[in-house]
Scaffold this active site. Structure first.
Site, PDB file in Angstrom:
ATOM      1  N   TRP A   1      26.189  32.529  -2.814  1.00 11.16           N
ATOM      2  CA  TRP A   1      25.621  33.890  -2.907  1.00 11.16           C
ATOM      3  C   TRP A   1      24.084  33.826  -2.814  1.00 11.16           C
ATOM      4  CZ3 TRP A   1      27.431  38.455  -2.088  1.00 11.16           C
ATOM      5  CH2 TRP A   1      26.946  39.603  -2.733  1.00 11.16           C
TER       6      TRP A   1
ATOM      7  N   LYS B   1      13.662  35.482  -9.883  1.00 14.27           N
ATOM      8  CA  LYS B   1      12.915  36.406  -9.010  1.00 14.27           C
ATOM      9  C   LYS B   1      11.686  36.875  -9.801  1.00 14.27           C
ATOM     10  CE  LYS B   1      17.438  38.520  -7.763  1.00 14.27           C
ATOM     11  NZ  LYS B   1      18.151  37.665  -6.863  1.00 14.27           N
TER      12      LYS B   1
ATOM     13  N   HIS C   1      26.275  28.519 -10.097  1.00 14.22           N
ATOM     14  CA  HIS C   1      25.099  29.353 -10.327  1.00 14.22           C
ATOM     15  C   HIS C   1      24.732  29.398 -11.821  1.00 14.22           C
ATOM     16  CE1 HIS C   1      22.516  32.850  -9.549  1.00 14.22           C
ATOM     17  NE2 HIS C   1      23.086  33.462 -10.568  1.00 14.22           N
TER      18      HIS C   1
ATOM     19  N   SER D   1      17.905  33.131 -11.704  1.00  9.24           N
ATOM     20  CA  SER D   1      18.507  34.218 -10.924  1.00  9.24           C
ATOM     21  C   SER D   1      17.631  35.466 -10.933  1.00  9.24           C
ATOM     22  CB  SER D   1      19.932  34.471 -11.420  1.00  9.24           C
ATOM     23  OG  SER D   1      20.680  35.041 -10.396  1.00  9.24           O
TER      24      SER D   1
HETATM   25  C1  GTR Z   1      23.826  38.787  -9.062  1.00 10.41           C
HETATM   26  C2  GTR Z   1      22.788  39.265  -8.084  1.00 10.41           C
HETATM   27  C3  GTR Z   1      21.895  38.120  -7.768  1.00 10.41           C
HETATM   28  C4  GTR Z   1      21.417  37.421  -9.024  1.00 10.41           C
HETATM   29  C5  GTR Z   1      22.462  37.337 -10.103  1.00 10.41           C
HETATM   30  C6  GTR Z   1      21.982  36.945 -11.500  1.00 10.41           C
HETATM   31  O1  GTR Z   1      24.842  39.630  -9.298  1.00 10.41           O
HETATM   32  O2  GTR Z   1      23.432  39.724  -6.967  1.00 10.41           O
HETATM   33  O3  GTR Z   1      20.847  38.531  -6.952  1.00 10.41           O
HETATM   34  O4  GTR Z   1      20.275  38.007  -9.507  1.00 10.41           O
HETATM   35  O5  GTR Z   1      23.150  38.505 -10.249  1.00 10.41           O
HETATM   36  O6  GTR Z   1      20.966  37.429 -11.992  1.00 10.41           O
HETATM   37  O7  GTR Z   1      22.661  36.118 -12.127  1.00 10.41           O
END
Ligand code: GTR
Length: 374
Positions: free
Chosen positions: A305, A218, A356, A214
């Site tokens: 998401w 990135k 996720h 996540s």
């Molecule tokens: C979320 C964010 C995502 C992702 C995520 C994470 O809230 O919107 O872009 O980075 O966190 O890091 O689990």
């Protein structure tokens, strides 16, 4: 002949330079277009580090442990401290490296960018988490190290005053458009782990993968893009501003990510809120900066998401650069079904039914892929 996929999202061309000339050879990509894309992502999206010439970075091992208490004798654990000093200010972060105790020659390694705290990458290995299955990694013959992002730079808005930012008080609450965001600092930290690996006799620094989930994903892609010492970058569910194309993306948009996490990015990135089509870049470029090295992404079917379709599209659009450089990139351009993995080329991918997260399932496939290619 490079085959170009259909460009349904209308992403900017990887091969047309800013001066309008077209990249036709691997050399033109390496010498001209690649540096220009890297600079564009630095200036417009993630931000650039400050001048580091007066920062002294010292990396040293503070403890070495081996024995029954460390993974039942199967690993050597080294605790490493990274100390950065500038003028009268300093800042420290630490990480622990596990190396298979029975290794006879230098082994390949994984660096995990751990954005979920010590609960999920406990150096003492009392709290076990499939987010960082270090025991399995060791049993498969890899070394591994994890650092905790919050030790490097805080994951909340605080005006750029603590952690790494402490070194540069003149920037606190005073960032210019292209100055660094937090993701750039986390990527910097992963490169310091690589600095250490280069000095560690039992790690083969030519075979190192950086891994993140996540926001960590990135970061791993941005780290791999900038630091070509990494032979492989792995991104789990990195979605917006990670492995997902922004144009036509569903789920999280640039507006939404910048509403909650403006400090992850350069201020210049704000220009593109609701103006994705005007960006001179998109996330396929981040993936393409890994070429011809290995890049691997994984996505989860219920992670709307992050948007699995947009995540896969960046791989498809990055593929021509791998072709130009003469290596096989992605093995197919059709989206794989859940539980299918694409392990043939230098762009690897799997898609999995689920939510996720990053877990044992993902790690097993990262390691299968690394066994084959790294
Ligand atoms: C979320 C964010 C995502 C992702 C995520 C994470 O809230 O919107 O872009 O980075 O966190 O890091 O689990």
């Amino acid at each position: 002949m490079v085959k170009i996929p259909e460009n349904k999202r209308n992403v900017p061309s990887l091969f047309v330079c800013q001066d309008g000339t077209e990249v036709k050879t691997a050399k033109e990509w390496v010498d001209k277009r690649r540096p220009e894309i890297l600079e564009m992502l630095r200036r417009e999206e993630y931000g650039r580090l400050p001048d580091m010439s007066d920062v002294k970075v010292d990396i040293h091992v503070t403890a070495v442990r081996q024995g029954e208490k460390i993974m039942n004798g199967r690993a050597v654990r080294k605790t490493v401290e990274v100390e950065a000093v500038r003028r009268d200010r300093h800042f420290i972060f630490t990480f622990d490296v596990f190396i298979p105790a029975n290794a006879e020659k230098p082994v390949p390694a994984f660096v995990e960018i751990c954005n979920r705290g010590s609960m999920n990458c406990d150096p003492a290995r009392e709290l076990l988490s499939s987010f960082y299955p270090a025991e399995t990694i060791i049993s498969r013959g890899y070394a591994c190290a994890a650092f905790r992002t919050h030790e490097v730079a805080p994951d909340y808005e605080e005006g750029f005053r603590t952690g790494f930012h402490r070194l540069f008080p003149e920037y606190a609450d005073n960032r210019a458009g292209d100055d660094w965001g937090t993701i750039t600092v986390w990527a910097w930290a992963a490169s310091r782990v690589m600095d250490y690996f280069e000095t560690e006799p039992m790690i083969d620094e030519k075979r190192v993968a950086v891994v993140g989930h996540s926001r960590g994903g990135k970061t791993s892609l941005w780290c791999g893009a900038q630091d070509e010492r990494f032979a492989m970058a792995v991104s789990s569910c990195s979605g917006n501003s990670g492995d997902a194309i922004s144009r036509g993306k569903t789920g999280e948009s640039i507006r939404q990510i910048l509403d909650r996490f403006p400090f992850w990015f350069a201020k210049n990135y704000q220009k593109y809120v609701d103006h994705e089509e005007e960006m001179p870049f998109d996330q396929h470029m981040l993936v393409a900066l890994m070429a011809p090295r290995l890049v691997y992404t994984s996505t989860k079917s219920n992670d709307s998401w992050a948007d699995p379709a947009s995540e896969f599209e960046s791989l498809v659009q990055a593929d021509p650069v791998y072709q130009l450089l003469g290596v096989k990139g992605l093995s197919q351009w059709e989206r794989p079904y859940p539980e299918q993995s694409l392990h043939e080329g230098h762009i690897g991918h799997h898609h999995k039914t689920g939510e996720h997260t990053m877990d044992d399932y993902d790690w097993d496939l990262y390691m299968d892929y690394a066994d084959k290619h790294l």
